[in-house]
Scaffold this active site. Structure first.
Site, mmCIF file in Angstrom:
data_model
loop_
_atom_site.group_PDB
_atom_site.id
_atom_site.type_symbol
_atom_site.label_atom_id
_atom_site.label_comp_id
_atom_site.label_asym_id
_atom_site.label_seq_id
_atom_site.Cartn_x
_atom_site.Cartn_y
_atom_site.Cartn_z
ATOM 1 N N TYR A 1 42.650 24.338 43.322
ATOM 2 C CA TYR A 1 44.038 23.857 43.328
ATOM 3 C C TYR A 1 44.291 22.861 44.452
ATOM 4 C CZ TYR A 1 44.797 28.050 40.427
ATOM 5 O OH TYR A 1 44.727 29.019 39.471
ATOM 6 N N HIS B 1 36.513 32.555 39.742
ATOM 7 C CA HIS B 1 37.517 31.881 38.916
ATOM 8 C C HIS B 1 37.175 31.895 37.427
ATOM 9 C CE1 HIS B 1 40.807 28.566 39.365
ATOM 10 N NE2 HIS B 1 41.069 29.377 38.376
#
Length: 275
Positions: free
Chosen positions: A48, A106
């Site tokens: 991010y 992730h």
């Protein structure tokens, strides 16, 4: 903020703030407002690229560090090409923190996620993270991981909402004490959600919004939610779900909305190099 207890004994707030794709002043202002309203759980990831802003808010907050729950994630490219302890230490340096509360894989990158899990276990034992878990793992990924794991994941963070209820996966995770955390819990307010007669009827019945009905449904199912919003009104609304209770029949009616419809990527059919 109410909390659920994870399988290693630590508590996690039942509602957190998803931060993707927020960055810069928008993220800082949103987090500051969220903390003011009572949020203490924030979800980020290396991918991010917003660790600096999150660290700035946490380190400048009047709220004590031990009262905040920070989740970050190991990216796909780092699974493949780097020493995971060094990756985490870089993240901690940018965040300005000594530890994170949750470190997640992730995505289940083939040929790498099992090795990554072994390394996450070492980070946990060293105290660099308070808990470890996974994201986007189907049952077959978890079965492979459980075979080699000395520590079970505390969380499986998955796409979950009334259009994608994931009941078989929830049942499997429950068997092993793995808590489910829902990202995109509102399905990005897809038209199917906004136009659902069931959700509209329940919202009218309880004088709540459709998002509040969905987040209450998750809460009663024992599911953690991390909705993302920049709206101060929505921030307040998303944690105002404790003053009503859905009946068993109403819970089932929401379950029945399921279409196995995704608004994000299927872990068995995606390009890991682009995630």
């Amino acid at each position: 903020m109410e909390k659920f207890t994870l399988n290693n004994g630590i508590d996690k707030p039942v509602i957190g703030l998803g931060t993707y794709p927020m960055k810069g002043n928008i993220l800082i202002e949103t987090m500051e407002k969220a903390i003011e309203l009572g949020y203490s759980s924030f979800d980020t990831a290396t991918a991010y690229k917003n660790h600096e802003e999150i660290g700035e808010v946490i380190n400048n907050s009047i709220v004590a560090r031990e009262e905040v729950f920070i989740t970050t994630k190991l990216s796909n490219i780092h699974q493949k090409h780097e020493n995971i302890e060094e990756v985490l230490k870089r993240s901690l340096s940018i965040l300005g923190l000594k530890y994170v509360d949750m470190y997640l894989i992730h995505w289940p990158v083939p040929d790498y996620f099992l090795k990554s899990w072994v390394e996450l276990e070492q980070l946990y034992k060293k105290g660099l993270v308070r808990s470890i878990g996974v994201c986007n793992f189907h049952e077959h990924h978890l079965r492979d991981l459980i075979e080699i794991a000395n520590i079970l994941p505390a969380i499986n963070q998955i796409e979950l909402h009334p259009l994608l209820t994931q009941k078989p996966l929830i049942k499997f995770c429950s068997k092993y004490g793995i808590k489910i955390e829902a990202y995109s819990p509102l399905a990005r307010m897809h038209n199917y959600i906004q136009n659902s007669d069931i959700l509209k009827e329940l919202a009218d019945r309880y004088q709540k919004s459709i998002p509040q009905i969905i987040l209450r449904w998750n809460y009663q199912n024992g599911v953690i939610s991390i909705p993302k919003t920049q709206s101060h009104h929505r921030l307040s609304e998303n944690i105002s779900i404790y003053d009503f209770h859905l009946s068993n029949e109403e819970m089932i009616s929401i379950d029945d909305i399921n279409m196995n419809f995704r608004v994000r990527h299927d872990p068995d059919n995606c390009d890991f190099d682009k995630l």
